[in-house]
Design a protein around this motif. Structure first.
Motif, short mmCIF file in Angstrom:
data_model
loop_
_atom_site.label_atom_id
_atom_site.label_comp_id
_atom_site.label_asym_id
_atom_site.label_seq_id
_atom_site.Cartn_x
_atom_site.Cartn_y
_atom_site.Cartn_z
N LEU A 278 -1.37 7.23 -4.93
CA LEU A 278 -0.98 8.06 -3.78
C LEU A 278 0.27 7.48 -3.15
CD1 LEU A 278 -1.85 10.47 -1.94
CD2 LEU A 278 -2.96 8.77 -0.48
N ALA A 279 1.32 8.31 -3.06
CA ALA A 279 2.55 7.93 -2.38
C ALA A 279 2.53 8.48 -0.96
CB ALA A 279 3.77 8.44 -3.13
N TYR A 280 3.06 7.70 -0.01
CA TYR A 280 3.09 8.15 1.38
C TYR A 280 4.22 7.41 2.09
CZ TYR A 280 0.76 3.75 2.54
OH TYR A 280 0.45 2.42 2.70
N SER A 281 4.60 7.94 3.23
CA SER A 281 5.58 7.28 4.08
C SER A 281 4.89 6.77 5.34
CB SER A 281 6.72 8.23 4.46
OG SER A 281 6.23 9.31 5.23
N LEU A 282 5.39 5.66 5.86
CA LEU A 282 4.81 5.06 7.06
C LEU A 282 5.93 4.88 8.08
CD1 LEU A 282 2.18 3.94 8.23
CD2 LEU A 282 2.88 1.67 7.42
N PHE A 292 5.50 3.89 0.46
CA PHE A 292 4.52 2.99 -0.13
C PHE A 292 3.73 3.71 -1.21
CE2 PHE A 292 5.29 1.13 4.01
CZ PHE A 292 5.28 -0.23 3.77
N LEU A 293 3.20 2.92 -2.14
CA LEU A 293 2.30 3.42 -3.18
C LEU A 293 0.94 2.77 -3.00
CD1 LEU A 293 4.51 3.43 -6.42
CD2 LEU A 293 4.12 5.28 -4.79
N LEU A 294 -0.11 3.58 -3.10
CA LEU A 294 -1.48 3.11 -2.90
C LEU A 294 -2.31 3.45 -4.13
CD1 LEU A 294 -3.37 1.78 -0.82
CD2 LEU A 294 -3.89 4.06 0.04
N THR A 295 -2.86 2.41 -4.79
CA THR A 295 -3.66 2.61 -5.99
C THR A 295 -5.01 1.92 -5.80
OG1 THR A 295 -1.67 2.65 -7.36
CG2 THR A 295 -3.77 2.33 -8.49
N GLY A 296 -6.08 2.72 -5.83
CA GLY A 296 -7.41 2.14 -5.70
C GLY A 296 -7.55 1.33 -4.42
N GLY A 297 -8.14 0.14 -4.55
CA GLY A 297 -8.31 -0.74 -3.40
C GLY A 297 -7.26 -1.81 -3.31
N LYS A 298 -6.13 -1.65 -4.01
CA LYS A 298 -5.08 -2.66 -4.02
C LYS A 298 -4.21 -2.54 -2.77
CE LYS A 298 -4.84 -2.62 -9.07
NZ LYS A 298 -3.95 -2.45 -10.27
N PRO A 336 8.48 3.64 -9.55
CA PRO A 336 7.28 3.02 -8.99
C PRO A 336 7.30 1.50 -9.05
CG PRO A 336 6.69 4.86 -10.40
CD PRO A 336 8.15 4.62 -10.60
N GLY A 337 8.05 0.93 -10.01
CA GLY A 337 8.11 -0.52 -10.10
C GLY A 337 9.05 -1.16 -9.10
#
Length: 492
Positions: A278-282, A292-298, A336-337
């Motif tokens: 999931l990509a999102y802006s903060l 930011f990128l959010l993957t699982g519980g990382k 993404p990297g």
């Protein structure tokens, strides 16, 4: 009819009319007649005499018969002898056959078991090969662009301080939208079928569905200033009235993906094509925004400054919106990297189609002529910055995109033009000039008009969903899309 007879002294080779024979007393012999109640006998006698009077080429008849027997023999040798055709032993002379020197030269026999159609057998696979080559060229190599087709209104909402945030469910299940902090359910025709309100003191924002439609991500805000990103399992059913209780239960049991500190605002949620990231802006309290990128519980992975992330169809890149040197929004490509970012062009609100097209919104200065003078020159005009929707194909840009601000890219094309219909402000200005008797050229400068709030491609890439401001309301529009091969020298 064995020999020639004389009838009333007439020439036997001459055709005798029937009319004189119909009367009795003409001296006809009894042998000339075939007993019959009518004139059938007389007709038969007449036909026999006609046959005797016409000379028959016996030699030609025998040659034709020999040719036919040769063709039958050739067909019989190839196993294609017609039923009822007479067969002849191999090597036996054909009845009535003549040598080549006696009559017409015999034609060569047709090869056994072969017809004329095998000569052109290569045409059918050749046509298929050409069609396959054209399809491959059209689908992969031919330069194409998107064109807007029919535009229809799905639904309409009252204008609020926040833009209209919506998501499109796959396979025509319907749409999700957020208004007043509640989640609205719409069917495929835009009819509201249900509403899911959050618990007291909370509100929903930024709905995002995975491409398969089985996961829903939302921003849940609290009156105290905290916020969190939640994920809920969506039922695989159309968004009909019966689906509202299921969606409400799913949100009640949603899991929390991320909690943010007070004063920070997560926005612009976007799932990757595989539905795992999931990509999102903060947004920070000072106004700074970061992707930011959010993957699982990382832990979230930062990708640098920006907002409104949009994934490429293969998930290898993201298009983000960043402020330019002069404050105008620009589009950038990031990986993404976290590799080097690359500027694309000026614009905002990127939306990436599954077919590879990147749509965005760009503001441009337009000048509209309201009235003309008697000599045909513009008299009263309006100048204003308006927004339009354009598309590009990043795969065709090469390694060096233009660096000048708002420069048109090689594959940058107009998709939806701004609305140039005069509004109430322009009409009141014309009325005032008429009352004052002004006859020299004048130009009215208007503030920038931001008609488009947000947009998303449908999961199949065949339509573009656009939230467009219209007075005190916001209309959710659906634009049908079609691909067109770009010709050389065609205007961009």
């Amino acid at each position: 009819m064995g020999g020639n007879r004389t009838h009333n002294g007439n020439n036997p080779d001459k055709v005798t009319p029937l009319d004189p024979r119909r009367h009795k007393g003409t001296g006809r012999k009894e042998t000339d007649l075939i007993p019959d109640d009518g004139s059938l006998g007389e007709l038969l006698i007449h036909m026999r005499r006609v046959r005797q009077a016409v000379p028959v080429n016996t030699r030609l008849r025998e040659e034709l018969r020999a040719r036919l027997l040769q063709m039958q023999a050739a067909e019989g040798a190839g196993g294609t002898q017609r039923p009822g055709a007479a067969s002849t032993p191999e090597g036996a002379p054909q009845p009535g056959a003549t040598s080549a020197g006696e009559g017409m030269p015999p034609s060569p026999a047709q090869p056994a078991g072969k017809g004329r159609w095998p000569k052109y057998f290569w045409v059918f696979p050749a046509v298929l090969l050409l069609a396959a080559g054209y399809w491959l060229w059209w689908s992969t190599l031919a330069p194409k662009t998107l064109e807007a087709g029919t535009t229809s209104e799905i639904s309409r909402f009252w204008l609020e301080d926040s833009p209209l945030e919506f998501a499109c469910a796959p396979r025509g299940r319907g749409f999700l939208a957020v208004r007043g902090g509640a989640l609205l359910l719409l069917d495929q025709y835009g009819n509201q079928t249900g509403i899911v309100k959050p618990p007291g003191g909370q509100s929903y924002a930024w709905p995002a569905l995975t491409p398969s439609g089985d996961q829903l991500a939302l921003v849940r805000r609290y009156e105290t200033g905290e916020a969190e990103i939640i994920r809920a399992a969506m039922p695989a059913v159309p968004l009909t009235p019966e689906a509202a209780p299921q969606v409400e239960r799913a949100l009640a049991g949603a899991s929390v993906l991320l909690r943010v500190d007070k004063g920070k605002n997560p926005a612009g949620l976007a799932w990757s094509p595989d539905g795992k990231t999931l990509a999102y802006s903060l947004e920070e309290p000072g106004g700074k925004e970061e992707i930011f990128l959010l993957t699982g519980g990382k832990e979230p992975i930062p990708l640098g400054p920006g907002r409104n992330p949009a994934w490429s169809p293969d998930g290898s890149r993201l298009a983000v919106e960043r402020p330019g040197p002069a404050g105008e929004p620009e589009l950038w490509l990031v990986t993404p990297g976290g590799g080097d970012a690359r500027r694309l062009t000026g614009g905002r609100q990127p939306a990436w189609s599954p077919r590879g097209y990147l749509a965005f919104i760009r503001a441009k200065t337009t000048e509209r002529v309201l009235t003309y003078s008697r000599d045909g020159s513009p008299l009263f005009t309006v100048r204003q910055r308006q927004e339009e929707i354009r598309t590009i194909n990043p795969e065709l840009l090469g390694e060096r995109p233009p660096k000048k601000e708002n420069q048109t890219l090689p594959t940058d094309r107009l998709l939806l033009a701004p609305d140039t219909t005069p509004g109430g402000t322009e009409l009141n200005w014309l009325r005032q000039l008429e009352m004052e008797g002004v006859r020299e050229p004048r130009t009215l400068l208007l503030d920038q008009l931001n008609n488009y709030q947000s947009m998303h491609f449908s999961p199949d890439g065949k339509t573009l969903l656009v939230a467009r401001r219209d007075g005190g309301t916001v209309a959710l529009m659906q634009v049908e899309l079609r691909e067109k091969i770009t010709g050389r020298g065609e205007k961009q």
